[in-house]
Design a protein around this motif. Structure first.
Motif, PDB file in Angstrom:
ATOM      1  N   LYS A 163      39.713  43.454  38.204  1.00 47.28           N
ATOM      2  CA  LYS A 163      38.495  44.246  38.316  1.00 47.28           C
ATOM      3  C   LYS A 163      37.259  43.501  37.799  1.00 47.28           C
ATOM      4  CE  LYS A 163      38.458  47.661  39.921  1.00 47.28           C
ATOM      5  NZ  LYS A 163      38.422  47.903  41.391  1.00 47.28           N
ATOM      6  N   ILE A 193      42.669  45.018  35.313  1.00 49.29           N
ATOM      7  CA  ILE A 193      43.278  45.109  36.634  1.00 49.29           C
ATOM      8  C   ILE A 193      43.305  46.570  37.055  1.00 49.29           C
ATOM      9  CG2 ILE A 193      44.713  43.050  36.527  1.00 49.29           C
ATOM     10  CD1 ILE A 193      46.987  44.773  35.510  1.00 49.29           C
ATOM     11  N   ASP A 194      43.418  46.811  38.375  1.00 47.06           N
ATOM     12  CA  ASP A 194      43.459  48.192  38.845  1.00 47.06           C
ATOM     13  C   ASP A 194      44.826  48.803  38.535  1.00 47.06           C
ATOM     14  OD1 ASP A 194      44.986  46.757  40.585  1.00 47.06           O
ATOM     15  OD2 ASP A 194      44.339  47.857  42.366  1.00 47.06           O
ATOM     16  N   THR A 208      47.193  45.104  41.567  1.00 48.00           N
ATOM     17  CA  THR A 208      47.081  44.189  42.699  1.00 48.00           C
ATOM     18  C   THR A 208      45.754  43.447  42.693  1.00 48.00           C
ATOM     19  OG1 THR A 208      46.200  45.979  44.044  1.00 48.00           O
ATOM     20  CG2 THR A 208      48.555  45.560  44.216  1.00 48.00           C
ATOM     21  N   GLN A 209      44.765  43.965  41.943  1.00 43.26           N
ATOM     22  CA  GLN A 209      43.434  43.359  41.954  1.00 43.26           C
ATOM     23  C   GLN A 209      42.884  43.203  40.550  1.00 43.26           C
ATOM     24  OE1 GLN A 209      40.874  45.766  44.383  1.00 43.26           O
ATOM     25  NE2 GLN A 209      40.874  44.254  46.017  1.00 43.26           N
ATOM     26  N   ASP A 253      41.378  35.784  49.560  1.00 43.34           N
ATOM     27  CA  ASP A 253      40.930  36.754  48.560  1.00 43.34           C
ATOM     28  C   ASP A 253      41.464  36.465  47.154  1.00 43.34           C
ATOM     29  OD1 ASP A 253      43.524  37.371  49.023  1.00 43.34           O
ATOM     30  OD2 ASP A 253      43.195  39.494  49.465  1.00 43.34           O
ATOM     31  N   TYR A 254      42.247  35.393  46.983  1.00 45.01           N
ATOM     32  CA  TYR A 254      42.689  35.024  45.642  1.00 45.01           C
ATOM     33  C   TYR A 254      42.054  33.696  45.188  1.00 45.01           C
ATOM     34  CZ  TYR A 254      46.012  32.417  48.516  1.00 45.01           C
ATOM     35  OH  TYR A 254      46.581  31.602  49.453  1.00 45.01           O
ATOM     36  N   ASN A 307      37.395  42.311  42.029  1.00 47.76           N
ATOM     37  CA  ASN A 307      38.265  42.615  43.172  1.00 47.76           C
ATOM     38  C   ASN A 307      38.977  41.372  43.718  1.00 47.76           C
ATOM     39  OD1 ASN A 307      37.470  45.223  42.909  1.00 47.76           O
ATOM     40  ND2 ASN A 307      35.877  45.081  44.484  1.00 47.76           N
ATOM     41  N   LEU A 308      39.325  40.480  42.847  1.00 48.95           N
ATOM     42  CA  LEU A 308      40.083  39.296  43.246  1.00 48.95           C
ATOM     43  C   LEU A 308      41.558  39.691  43.335  1.00 48.95           C
ATOM     44  CD1 LEU A 308      39.273  36.281  43.637  1.00 48.95           C
ATOM     45  CD2 LEU A 308      40.059  35.901  41.322  1.00 48.95           C
ATOM     46  N   SER A 309      42.210  39.289  44.416  1.00 53.53           N
ATOM     47  CA  SER A 309      43.618  39.656  44.565  1.00 53.53           C
ATOM     48  C   SER A 309      44.483  38.902  43.551  1.00 53.53           C
ATOM     49  CB  SER A 309      44.098  39.316  45.970  1.00 53.53           C
ATOM     50  OG  SER A 309      45.495  39.484  46.040  1.00 53.53           O
ATOM     51  N   ILE A 310      45.460  39.593  42.957  1.00 53.58           N
ATOM     52  CA  ILE A 310      46.335  38.906  41.997  1.00 53.58           C
ATOM     53  C   ILE A 310      47.793  38.989  42.421  1.00 53.58           C
ATOM     54  CG2 ILE A 310      44.908  38.954  39.932  1.00 53.58           C
ATOM     55  CD1 ILE A 310      46.333  41.591  39.221  1.00 53.58           C
ATOM     56  N   THR A 311      48.042  39.361  43.667  1.00 53.38           N
ATOM     57  CA  THR A 311      49.429  39.327  44.129  1.00 53.38           C
ATOM     58  C   THR A 311      49.868  37.875  44.326  1.00 53.38           C
ATOM     59  OG1 THR A 311      48.500  39.736  46.325  1.00 53.38           O
ATOM     60  CG2 THR A 311      49.533  41.594  45.219  1.00 53.38           C
TER      61      THR A 311
END
Lengths: 193, 197, 192
Positions: C113, C105-106, C110-111, C159-160, C141-145
Motif C-alpha cells: 500500500k 499491505i492490503d 497481494t499489494q 506491476d511488481y 499498489n505494487l504487486s507482491i505476489t
C-alpha cells in the motif's frame, strides 16, 4: 560464512571507517607521517578494536540489556575501552619490551580514537551477532590500518613537493584525505545490503 | 578573563587552528542545521563537564584523572542524547551515532585536561564556552559551504539561482575533507593578514 | 588512636582512587537514572507518533491501529471496523547505514500500500532520494505476489517493478531487498 566475509570487506574497504565515517581522524592527521609508525599504530588499534568489540558485545547483551541499564551504555563502553588500552599497554610492556618501545607513545592515544567507540556503537545499532561483531571489529581495524598506511606513504612523498604556504600541515592532509575518499568510493557498490 | 572566552573563537579555534574534534566536524556538516545542533550539543557537554571538573579538581586523585573526566563527559553526553531524543527527535535521528561520539571529541577532554584541571570554575567556564562557540561557528560555516554548493540551500532556504546544478560531491565524505582542508587554508591566509596589520 | 588509623587508610592512594571512582560512578549513575526517567516516556511518545504518522500516510483511510496477533504487525481498520490491511516495520543495511522503513499491505496480502522511510543515513542528494515522493509513490499498489524488482534507467513494465534512482542504485536496491524479505515473512505468517 559469506555474511561474515562481506562484513569484513565492508568494514575494511567499501565503508572504510576513516574515509566514509570520519572515525579516527585525529591519529590519521596527527600521526600518519611515517609508514613504519603508521603500521605500528594500525596493528595496535586493530587489536584493541577486536577486543573492545568482543568485550562490549558481551557486556551489552549479558549485563546492560537484561538488567535494563541501557542508559549506561556510553559510560560503560568508554570505561571498557579505556581500561582495555591500559591493559594492553601493561601487557605489551611485560611481554615484549621492544614492541612496547616501538609502540609506546601511540598506545595511550588509542583511547581517544573515536573509531573504537564508534565501532562499538555501530555494532549495537546494526544488531550484529557475537561472531559478526568480532569480525566487524577486525575489519574496521584493518581498514583503519590501510587508510593510515596509504596516507603515511603519500605524506612521505609530500615532503619533496611544493605545497602552498597556507595549506601546509592540516590543510593539505585533509585535501589528500578527500581524494583518497573519492578513490575509495570507487569500491562502493561491490557489496549491497 | 575575557581573553579566556575570546581565544576559542579565533586564535585557538578548535577546528581551524587546533584541528581537533574532526569526526563530528566532518560527518554531520552536510547541512547547516545539523552543524548547528551538533555544535550546541557539544557546547553543552563541554561547558557542563568543565564546570564539574574544575569544581572537583582538587579532590581528584592524580592517577585516575583521565578515567574520571571521561566518565563525567560520558554522563553529560548521555544526558544530551536523551534530551535530544525526547525533544528534537528528527535532529537526533539525523545526527545518529555522532551524538554519543561527542564522548571522544578530543576538544572536550583537551579543555578538561589542559585548562579546567588547573583553573577555577569561572575561568574554566569562559574558556569552555568560548571553545564551544568557536566549535559551533566552525561547524556552521563548514555546513553552510557544503549545503550551498551541495544542495543550493542554506538552513533549507534556496539561495542559488534556478538551474544551479548541485555539486553532489560536496555532501559526500570526499567533499567534507576537501572543503575543510581549503577552509583551513583560507583561515590561515586571513589570520596572517590580520596579524601583519 | 582509631581516628589516626582511619586517616591513614584514607591517605592510602589505592583507597582514595577507589573511593573517588565509586563516588563519580554513583553520581553519574544516579544522574542518568533521573535523565532516563524524564526522557524515556517522551521518546516512546515520539516513536509511537512517528509510526502512526507513517501508517496514516500509507493508509489514509485508517481509523484504528491495533497490534496484530502476529508479532510485529499492525491491524489497520477503517471507520466501519473492517480490516483494510496490515502495517509493519522493516529494516536492513543501506549504502551508508541502516535503513528503517514502515510499509503496509492490503488485507489479501497481494499489494503493497506504500512505503515510508523512518530512518536512513544515505548520501544526501543521491541515496537520500529514497525519501522523496517520486520514489516512494512507486510502491503504492505494487504487486507482491512476485518479488519486487528494480530497473535501472527504464520505466517499469510489470506491476511488481520500480525504477531505481539514478546514481543511487545501491540505496534503491537496499529498499527493495528489505521489503522483499519482510513481505515474504509476513505472507508466510498470514497464510497460516
Amino acid at each position: 560464512m559469506v555474511g561474515l566475509i562481506l562484513i569484513f570487506i565492508a568494514a575494511s574497504i567499501t565503508n572504510n571507517f576513516v574515509l566514509t565515517y570520519f572515525l579516527g581522524i585525529c591519529p590519521f592527521i596527527g600521526v600518519s607521517n611515517k609508514v613504519e609508525s603508521a603500521i605500528g599504530l594500525g596493528v595496535a588499534t586493530t587489536f584493541v578494536m577486536t577486543m573492545a568489540a568482543t568485550v562490549t558485545w558481551l557486556i551489552y547483551h549479558y549485563i546492560l540489556v537484561p538488567f535494563n541499564l541501557v542508559f549506561l551504555q556510553y559510560v560503560t563502553f568508554i570505561i571498557v575501552i579505556a581500561s582495555f588500552v591500559q591493559f594492553v599497554e601493561m601487557f605489551i610492556r611485560k611481554v615484549s619490551p621492544p614492541l612496547y618501545k616501538a609502540l609506546g607513545i601511540f598506545l595511550p592515544l588509542i583511547t581517544t580514537n573515536c573509531a573504537i567507540l564508534g565501532l562499538t556503537l555501530f555494532m549495537i545499532l546494526r544488531n550484529y551477532s557475537f561472531l559478526e561483531s568480532v569480525i566487524f571489529g577486525l575489519g574496521a581495524g584493518v581498514g583503519f590500518t590501510i587508510a593510515l598506511v596509504v596516507m603515511a606513504g603519500i605524506r612521505e612523498e609530500l615532503v619533496f613537493s611544493d605545497v602552498p604556504e597556507p595549506l601546509k600541515g592540516a590543510g593539505i592532509t585533509l585535501i589528500i584525505a578527500g581524494m583518497l575518499a573519492l578513490a575509495f568510493m570507487g569500491f562502493g557498490g561491490i557489496i549491497s545490503g | 578573563m575575557i581573553k579566556d572566552f575570546v581565544k576559542g573563537l579565533w586564535r585557538e579555534n578548535p577546528v581551524f587552528v587546533q584541528v581537533l574534534g574532526m569526526c563530528p566536524t566532518l560527518a554531520v556538516t552536510t547541512k547547516c542545521v545539523f552543524g548547528l545542533s551538533m555544535g550546541l550539543a557539544t557546547t553543552f557537554v563541554i561547558v557542563s563537564s568543565v564546570v564539574v571538573i574544575s569544581t572537583i579538581r582538587k579532590l581528584v586523585p592524580e592517577q585516575v584523572r583521565i578515567p574520571m573526566f571521561t566518565v563525567i563527559i560520558a554522563t553529560f553526553v548521555t544526558a544530551a542524547d536523551y534530551f535530544l531524543k525526547a525533544n528534537f527527535f528528527e535532529i537526533s535521528k539525523a545526527l545518529g551515532p555522532y551524538i554519543p561520539l561527542i564522548v571522544v571529541n578530543c576538544v572536550i577532554l583537551g579543555r578538561a585536561e589542559a585548562f579546567a584541571s588547573k583553573h577555577g570554575v569561572a575561568r574554566s567556564f569562559l574558556d569552555a564556552f568560548g571553545m564551544g562557540i568557536g566549535f559551533t561557528c566552525a561547524l556552521v560555516v563548514l555546513g553552510a559551504v557544503r549545503e550551498v554548493l551541495g544542495a543550493g540551500t542554506v538552513f533549507g532556504y534556496p539561495v542559488m539561482w534556478e538551474g544551479f546544478t548541485n555539486w553532489i560531491v560536496m555532501v559526500m565524505p570526499a567533499g567534507a575533507f576537501i572543503t575543510l582542508g581549503l577552509l583551513v587554508g583560507v583561515f590561515n591566509i586571513v589570520d596572517k593578514r590580520v596579524k601583519s596589520k | 588512636m582509631p581516628g589516626d588509623n582511619i586517616k591513614k587508610i584514607f591517605e592510602n592512594t589505592i583507597v582514595k582512587v577507589i573511593v573517588a571512582l565509586a563516588i563519580v560512578g554513583a553520581v553519574s549513575g544516579a544522574t542518568l537514572v533521573f535523565v532516563y526517567n524524564y526522557a524515556m516516556p517522551k521518546i516512546l511518545v515520539n516513536i509511537a507518533r512517528e509510526t502512526e504518522k507513517g501508517i496514516k500516510n500509507i493508509f489514509p483511510e485508517a481509523a484504528e491501529i491495533n497490534d496484530s496477533e502476529i508479532k510485529g504487525l499492525y491491524d489497520i481498520a477503517d471507520d466501519t471496523g473492517k480490516i483494510v490491511g496490515y502495517a509493519f516495520l522493516a529494516e536492513g543495511n543501506g549504502y551508508q547505514g541502516t535503513i528503517k522503513l514502515i510499509s503496509g499491505i492490503d488485507a489479501n496480502a497481494t499489494q503493497l500500500k506504500g512505503m515510508e522511510v523512518l530512518e536512513s543515513q544515505e548520501t544526501p542528494g543521491l541515496g537520500a532520494e529514497i525519501t522523496t515522493k517520486k520514489f516512494k509513490s512507486q510502491f503504492i499498489n505494487l504487486s507482491i505476489t512476485h518479488p519486487i524488482e528494480y530497473l535501472k534507467n527504464r520505466k517499469p513494465e510489470k506491476d511488481y517493478q520500480i525504477e531505481a534512482i539514478t546514481g543511487a542504485t545501491i540505496s534503491s536496491r537496499a529498499v527493495v531487498n528489505i521489503l522483499n524479505k519482510r513481505v515474504e515473512e509476513i505472507r508466510k505468517e498470514l497464510k497460516k
